[in-house]
Design a protein around this motif. Structure first.
Motif, short mmCIF file in Angstrom:
data_model
loop_
_atom_site.label_atom_id
_atom_site.label_comp_id
_atom_site.label_asym_id
_atom_site.label_seq_id
_atom_site.Cartn_x
_atom_site.Cartn_y
_atom_site.Cartn_z
N TYR A 68 52.21 45.85 22.12
CA TYR A 68 51.18 46.91 22.00
C TYR A 68 51.37 47.50 23.25
O TYR A 68 50.36 48.37 22.72
CB TYR A 68 50.24 45.46 21.63
CG TYR A 68 50.28 44.69 20.34
CD1 TYR A 68 50.49 45.46 19.37
CD2 TYR A 68 51.14 44.06 20.77
CE1 TYR A 68 50.62 44.58 17.92
CE2 TYR A 68 51.12 42.87 19.30
CZ TYR A 68 51.25 43.63 18.80
OH TYR A 68 51.74 42.62 16.72
N ASP A 104 47.98 40.92 18.71
CA ASP A 104 47.48 40.47 16.91
C ASP A 104 46.78 39.71 17.10
O ASP A 104 46.12 39.05 15.72
CB ASP A 104 48.51 41.73 15.97
CG ASP A 104 49.68 40.54 16.17
OD1 ASP A 104 50.24 39.81 17.58
OD2 ASP A 104 50.21 41.05 14.89
N LYS A 105 47.54 38.61 18.05
CA LYS A 105 46.93 36.82 17.30
C LYS A 105 46.16 36.89 18.63
O LYS A 105 46.29 36.06 19.64
CB LYS A 105 47.72 36.25 18.11
CG LYS A 105 48.87 36.75 16.34
CD LYS A 105 49.75 35.25 16.28
CE LYS A 105 50.64 35.52 14.38
NZ LYS A 105 52.18 34.71 14.81
#
Length: 218
Positions: free
Chosen positions: A177, A183-184
């Motif tokens: 990223y 994303d968690k």
């Protein structure tokens, strides 16, 4: 599995000149609070103050290292991801903890909570935040409420405001990223006092009042 913490510091701040070294009423420089907080976290192998100016060395307390960063990271156009990229490319680790001096009241316990969450493997990153339940407008329109049906604030869906300390992320999440959050992410809820962030001179005045109150409380 190596864990590294870094404290990005620049000394040419525009909105509040010299804020990272600014002294509270008892003479304690702002940077010492975040240094002490991260030293209180278990499981960190190395802690660095990441600054381009050697003047910072006399403000670094025992147990923390100095890593000189390039001058180009001190401009007004520098983004947080630029600093993260430069540090990650210099110091290799499996887990990274980024902590800013401008959030001096985030506790060691909450930094520890974020680190533990990421190390558990359930999350690829973690951040601290303050919950806000109030009427918010964005671009001249209600963001979280309807003009025709105003809820009680306690019944509103909360909005979460990120704090500048800590951000915890894995090396793998960064590779995917390119930043401090994957994303968690795990979200650590902090108090309003912990949410005090120093951008402007009046923010430091408020922080100094809280700091003095904490000392008197001890």
């Amino acid at each position: 599995m190596k864990t590294v913490c870094f404290i990005p510091i620049k000394l040419n701040n525009e909105r509040t000149p010299g804020k990272n070294l600014k002294q509270f009423s008892d003479g304690t420089p702002l940077i010492h609070l975040v240094e002490k907080n991260v030293l209180g976290v278990k499981g960190i192998d190395e802690i660095y103050v990441y600054c381009s100016n050697d003047k910072i060395e006399k403000y670094i307390i025992e147990g923390i290292k100095y890593l000189k960063r390039p001058d180009y990271l001190d401009t007004s156009l520098t983004k947080c991801n630029d600093i993260i990229k430069a540090f990650v490319n210099t110091i290799d680790a499996d887990f990274y903890v980024m902590a800013h001096a401008t959030s001096p009241f985030v506790t060691s316990a909450h930094i520890q909570e974020c680190l533990n969450a990421v190390k558990s493997g359930k999350y690829d990153s973690a951040y601290a935040a303050v919950k806000m339940q109030n009427f918010v407008w964005y671009c001249d329109k209600p963001l979280n409420f309807s003009i025709s049906n105003n809820l009680r604030t306690q019944d509103m869906e909360p909005i979460w405001i990120e704090l500048s300390t800590p951000f915890v992320f894995t090396k793998d999440a960064y590779k995917i990223y390119g930043g401090r959050t994957g994303d968690k992410p795990y979200r650590c809820e902090c108090s309003a006092i912990e949410g005090i962030d120093i951008d402007y001179p009046e923010d430091f005045e408020l922080a100094d009042l809280v700091y003095g109150s904490n000392l008197r409380g001890k």
